[in-house]
Write a protein that holds these residues in place. Structure first.
Motif, PDB file in Angstrom:
ATOM      1  N   GLN A  32       0.833  -1.200   0.000  1.00 57.91           N
ATOM      2  CA  GLN A  32       0.000   0.000   0.000  1.00 57.91           C
ATOM      3  C   GLN A  32       0.867   1.248   0.000  1.00 57.91           C
ATOM      4  OE1 GLN A  32      -3.411  -0.119   2.484  1.00 57.91           O
ATOM      5  NE2 GLN A  32      -3.441   2.061   2.806  1.00 57.91           N
ATOM      6  N   THR A  34       0.334   5.261   0.656  1.00 59.66           N
ATOM      7  CA  THR A  34      -0.579   6.261   1.189  1.00 59.66           C
ATOM      8  C   THR A  34       0.155   7.584   1.310  1.00 59.66           C
ATOM      9  OG1 THR A  34      -1.717   4.585   2.497  1.00 59.66           O
ATOM     10  CG2 THR A  34      -2.082   6.865   3.129  1.00 59.66           C
ATOM     11  N   GLN A  35      -0.508   8.638   0.902  1.00 58.24           N
ATOM     12  CA  GLN A  35       0.052   9.976   1.045  1.00 58.24           C
ATOM     13  C   GLN A  35      -1.006  10.838   1.717  1.00 58.24           C
ATOM     14  OE1 GLN A  35       1.404  11.744  -2.603  1.00 58.24           O
ATOM     15  NE2 GLN A  35       2.770  13.123  -1.527  1.00 58.24           N
ATOM     16  N   TYR A  36      -0.589  11.635   2.704  1.00 59.25           N
ATOM     17  CA  TYR A  36      -1.552  12.486   3.398  1.00 59.25           C
ATOM     18  C   TYR A  36      -0.874  13.756   3.901  1.00 59.25           C
ATOM     19  CZ  TYR A  36       0.428  10.290   7.577  1.00 59.25           C
ATOM     20  OH  TYR A  36       1.284   9.824   8.540  1.00 59.25           O
ATOM     21  N   GLN A  49      -6.022  12.815   2.042  1.00 61.83           N
ATOM     22  CA  GLN A  49      -5.394  11.504   2.025  1.00 61.83           C
ATOM     23  C   GLN A  49      -5.713  10.822   0.697  1.00 61.83           C
ATOM     24  OE1 GLN A  49      -6.893   8.848   5.006  1.00 61.83           O
ATOM     25  NE2 GLN A  49      -5.246   7.392   4.735  1.00 61.83           N
ATOM     26  N   ALA A  51      -4.704   6.996  -1.335  1.00 56.35           N
ATOM     27  CA  ALA A  51      -4.029   5.710  -1.160  1.00 56.35           C
ATOM     28  C   ALA A  51      -4.403   4.764  -2.296  1.00 56.35           C
ATOM     29  CB  ALA A  51      -4.414   5.081   0.172  1.00 56.35           C
ATOM     30  N   GLY A  53      -3.725   0.419  -3.041  1.00 57.44           N
ATOM     31  CA  GLY A  53      -3.168  -0.793  -2.456  1.00 57.44           C
ATOM     32  C   GLY A  53      -3.424  -2.003  -3.329  1.00 57.44           C
ATOM     33  N   TYR A  79      -8.602   1.440  -3.360  1.00 55.67           N
ATOM     34  CA  TYR A  79      -8.326   2.845  -3.675  1.00 55.67           C
ATOM     35  C   TYR A  79      -9.035   3.724  -2.654  1.00 55.67           C
ATOM     36  CZ  TYR A  79      -7.286   0.494  -8.049  1.00 55.67           C
ATOM     37  OH  TYR A  79      -6.788  -0.367  -8.982  1.00 55.67           O
ATOM     38  N   LEU A  80      -8.417   4.830  -2.272  1.00 52.76           N
ATOM     39  CA  LEU A  80      -8.994   5.725  -1.272  1.00 52.76           C
ATOM     40  C   LEU A  80      -8.625   7.163  -1.595  1.00 52.76           C
ATOM     41  CD1 LEU A  80     -10.164   6.330   1.660  1.00 52.76           C
ATOM     42  CD2 LEU A  80      -7.777   6.247   2.360  1.00 52.76           C
ATOM     43  N   THR A  81      -9.615   8.029  -1.511  1.00 51.68           N
ATOM     44  CA  THR A  81      -9.390   9.471  -1.556  1.00 51.68           C
ATOM     45  C   THR A  81     -10.304  10.098  -0.510  1.00 51.68           C
ATOM     46  OG1 THR A  81      -8.950   9.414  -3.920  1.00 51.68           O
ATOM     47  CG2 THR A  81      -9.481  11.542  -2.982  1.00 51.68           C
TER      48      THR A  81
END
Length: 99
Positions: A32, A34-36, A49, A51, A53, A79-81
């Motif tokens: 994963q 991740t950037q925040y 944030q 990410a 993975g 996936y995450l935003t």
């Protein structure tokens, strides 16, 4: 806007599980990125944030009465935003009380 601490990055993981000597097992490899970070302007601030993975699963299940094992190997993505925006109303209350 003022930036908070610089962007952060995070990592890798591996989970291995066995079912008490029964011959069944699960292995999960997780990768994963991740950037925040935080941006702030006066009383308004934004935490952000992003990410992505990738997961790899290897599973084995013992079928004792057949004397065999079933196996499965598969992959998954995530996936995450997130971009919440906040207004600091407490700072205004403190400023008014100190006058």
């Amino acid at each position: 806007m003022a930036a908070g601490p610089g962007p952060r990055l995070a990592g890798l993981g591996r989970i291995v599980g066995e079912a008490g000597g029964s011959g069944s097992s699960t292995i999960l490899d997780n990768f994963q990125l991740t950037q925040y970070g935080t941006l702030r302007e006066d009383r308004v601030f934004m935490d952000w944030q992003m990410a992505v993975g990738w997961n790899r699963f290897d599973q084995k299940r013992a079928i004792n009465f057949l004397g065999r094992a079933a196996q499965a190997n598969y992959d998954g993505q995530q996936y995450l935003t997130a971009v919440p925006v906040w207004v600091d109303t407490f700072a205004k209350v403190l400023a008014e009380q100190s006058v």
